[in-house]
Design a protein around this motif. Structure first.
Motif: not given
Length: 73
Positions: A2, A20, A22, A38, A40, A42, A61-62, A67
């Motif tokens: 992250q 992750n 992010r 999957q 992340k 964001i 995933a997200v 983004t």
């Protein structure tokens, strides 16, 4: 990973499944055949990433309106 600065990093064939990412900075990174399933994304900046495909983005995933996506190759 992250908020990591990964500008220009070579991540070809990297296994980033469920990572992750992010708010990570991936500008100029190479993502040829990287596994983003999957992940992340964001607020992740992929705006000038190379080798990123629509399939890789769809497998994430997200992601959201913050983004920054690259031109899909």
């Amino acid at each position: 990973m992250q908020e990591t600065r990964l500008e220009g990093v070579w991540l070809d064939r990297a296994y980033l499944s469920a990572a992750n990412l992010r708010a990570a900075n991936l500008r100029g990174a190479s993502l040829v055949d990287a596994n983003l399933a999957q992940a992340k994304l964001i607020g992740t900046d992929l705006s000038t990433a190379h080798g990123c495909t629509a399939e890789q983005i769809q497998a994430a995933a997200v992601l959201d309106e913050s983004t920054k996506l690259p031109a899909i190759e």
